[in-house]
Design a protein around this motif. Structure first.
Motif, PDB file in Angstrom:
ATOM      1  N   UNK A  39       0.856  -1.187   0.000  1.00 17.12           N
ATOM      2  CA  UNK A  39       0.000   0.000   0.000  1.00 17.12           C
ATOM      3  C   UNK A  39       0.892   1.238   0.000  1.00 17.12           C
ATOM      4  N   UNK A  40       1.323   1.712  -1.158  1.00 17.05           N
ATOM      5  CA  UNK A  40       2.237   2.853  -1.197  1.00 17.05           C
ATOM      6  C   UNK A  40       1.560   4.135  -0.726  1.00 17.05           C
ATOM      7  N   UNK A  41       2.316   4.949  -0.010  1.00 14.12           N
ATOM      8  CA  UNK A  41       1.833   6.274   0.378  1.00 14.12           C
ATOM      9  C   UNK A  41       2.098   7.251  -0.754  1.00 14.12           C
ATOM     10  N   UNK A  42       1.470   8.400  -0.694  1.00 16.02           N
ATOM     11  CA  UNK A  42       1.742   9.459  -1.656  1.00 16.02           C
ATOM     12  C   UNK A  42       3.210   9.851  -1.546  1.00 16.02           C
ATOM     13  N   UNK A  43       3.893   9.971  -2.688  1.00 13.75           N
ATOM     14  CA  UNK A  43       5.314  10.320  -2.635  1.00 13.75           C
ATOM     15  C   UNK A  43       5.467  11.732  -2.073  1.00 13.75           C
ATOM     16  N   UNK A  44       6.546  12.009  -1.332  1.00  7.83           N
ATOM     17  CA  UNK A  44       6.686  13.297  -0.640  1.00  7.83           C
ATOM     18  C   UNK A  44       6.540  14.513  -1.544  1.00  7.83           C
ATOM     19  N   UNK A  45       7.075  14.429  -2.779  1.00  8.47           N
ATOM     20  CA  UNK A  45       7.022  15.599  -3.651  1.00  8.47           C
ATOM     21  C   UNK A  45       5.607  15.900  -4.166  1.00  8.47           C
ATOM     22  N   UNK A  46       4.696  14.951  -4.026  1.00  8.77           N
ATOM     23  CA  UNK A  46       3.306  15.176  -4.426  1.00  8.77           C
ATOM     24  C   UNK A  46       2.403  15.507  -3.244  1.00  8.77           C
ATOM     25  N   UNK A  47       2.891  15.287  -2.042  1.00  9.96           N
ATOM     26  CA  UNK A  47       2.068  15.495  -0.857  1.00  9.96           C
ATOM     27  C   UNK A  47       1.971  16.979  -0.523  1.00  9.96           C
ATOM     28  N   UNK A  48       1.114  17.315   0.404  1.00  9.26           N
ATOM     29  CA  UNK A  48       0.932  18.697   0.847  1.00  9.26           C
ATOM     30  C   UNK A  48       0.431  18.678   2.286  1.00  9.26           C
ATOM     31  N   UNK A  49       0.682  19.747   3.057  1.00  9.43           N
ATOM     32  CA  UNK A  49       0.198  19.786   4.436  1.00  9.43           C
ATOM     33  C   UNK A  49      -1.326  19.788   4.478  1.00  9.43           C
ATOM     34  N   UNK A  50      -1.892  18.921   5.274  1.00  9.02           N
ATOM     35  CA  UNK A  50      -3.353  18.845   5.386  1.00  9.02           C
ATOM     36  C   UNK A  50      -3.829  19.810   6.465  1.00  9.02           C
ATOM     37  N   UNK A  51      -3.495  21.079   6.243  1.00 13.03           N
ATOM     38  CA  UNK A  51      -3.883  22.188   7.104  1.00 13.03           C
ATOM     39  C   UNK A  51      -4.580  23.227   6.237  1.00 13.03           C
ATOM     40  N   UNK A  52      -5.223  24.210   6.866  1.00  6.71           N
ATOM     41  CA  UNK A  52      -5.878  25.255   6.086  1.00  6.71           C
ATOM     42  C   UNK A  52      -4.877  25.947   5.157  1.00  6.71           C
ATOM     43  N   UNK A  53      -3.700  26.262   5.692  1.00  4.67           N
ATOM     44  CA  UNK A  53      -2.696  26.948   4.878  1.00  4.67           C
ATOM     45  C   UNK A  53      -2.175  26.039   3.762  1.00  4.67           C
ATOM     46  N   UNK A  54      -1.913  24.783   4.093  1.00 11.43           N
ATOM     47  CA  UNK A  54      -1.366  23.855   3.111  1.00 11.43           C
ATOM     48  C   UNK A  54      -2.344  23.537   1.998  1.00 11.43           C
ATOM     49  N   UNK A  55      -3.607  23.361   2.336  1.00 12.18           N
ATOM     50  CA  UNK A  55      -4.613  23.044   1.322  1.00 12.18           C
ATOM     51  C   UNK A  55      -4.875  24.249   0.431  1.00 12.18           C
TER      52      UNK A  55
END
Length: 270
Positions: A169-185
């Motif tokens: 079950x691979x996780x999203x690769x770091x370079x595609x991820x984003x902070x799941x916060x109001x600012x990050x989204x």
């Protein structure tokens, strides 16, 4: 565009899961829909795309507002359920990051908990911006991180049993991820070219039963379900025992669970 390992894992995980999802997590995921449609300014006559429609809750609600609704999902079972839930919508099988629509085809696009299921969320947003007319509204939800207490319940049971995420079950690769916060989204939407982006946190208590809440992971629904069902029967039983013990923290009247949840709702203009 070639699907990522994360995308391929998501397709396998959701294959054939429409009924089990409808019986477990669908009601929870429908809670943000009214606010999502408000943020996208979905009204009578508007051309609306509901991407990752699932069982069709947002598509059905948009139809009730008199919108001209198109809905897509990558899983055939979800498409079938959504077509029944929203008979007035044009429901199709399609998957991000490439959609079979012309540029500027829609006045509004909504995606309820879909960006957490794609391997390239930025590319997905750019594609959704492409099919939205200039100035059209776009609105999306994702789960907030850190998770609210109710959302974390199943994960805590898995952790208590000493289970970790399987390698398949691979996780999203770091370079595609984003902070799941109001600012990050909000920044994710801004990076995709959306203007006037606003992100808020929606909090609510989801009421369910221990049996209903366990039925999702027991059937393999979502990542948590894939983690649970990949274990041997002894470990699954141990996870369930921990789950039942932890449920006491959220017990309400009449055996109901009261599970606090938090989601991020972000919207902007194409």
């Amino acid at each position: 565009m070639v699907q990522t390992a994360f995308d391929e894992s998501e397709r396998r995980a959701w294959a054939g899961q429409a009924d089990a999802y409808a019986a477990s997590f669908a009601e929870l995921c429908a809670c943000p829909v009214p606010g999502l449609l408000d943020a996208a300014e979905v009204r009578e006559g508007a051309r609306v795309l509901d991407v990752g429609t699932g069982t069709g809750s947002a598509a059905a609600a948009a139809c009730e507002r008199g919108a001209k609704v198109t809905a897509v999902d990558a899983e055939p079972g979800m498409v079938a359920r959504a077509a029944r839930a929203a008979p007035g919508a044009d429901v199709r099988l399609a998957a991000l990051p490439r959609l079979p629509f012309a540029d500027d085809e829609f006045d509004a696009v909504v995606g309820n908990f879909v960006l957490n299921h794609v391997g390239r969320p930025r590319e997905a947003l750019k594609e959704l911006r492409r099919v939205t007319r200039p100035g059209g509204r776009m609105a999306f939800t994702v789960w907030a991180v850190p998770a609210a207490a109710g959302q974390a319940l199943l994960g805590r049971a898995v952790q208590a049993a000493g289970v970790t995420r399987p390698a398949h079950l691979p996780a999203l690769v770091p370079e595609e991820d984003f902070p799941r916060t109001e600012q990050g989204f909000a920044a994710l939407l801004g990076d995709a070219g959306l203007r006037d982006v606003v992100c808020d946190t929606l909090v609510w208590d989801h009421r369910t039963t221990p049996e209903e809440w366990w039925s999702g992971p027991a059937a393999g629904v979502a990542t948590i379900g894939q983690i649970v069902t990949s274990q041997n029967p002894v470990v699954i039983a141990e996870i369930k025992d921990h789950f039942e013990s932890l449920c006491a923290e959220f017990a309400g009247p009449g055996g109901v669970l009261v599970l606090p949840h938090a989601a991020l709702t972000a919207h902007g203009r194409a």
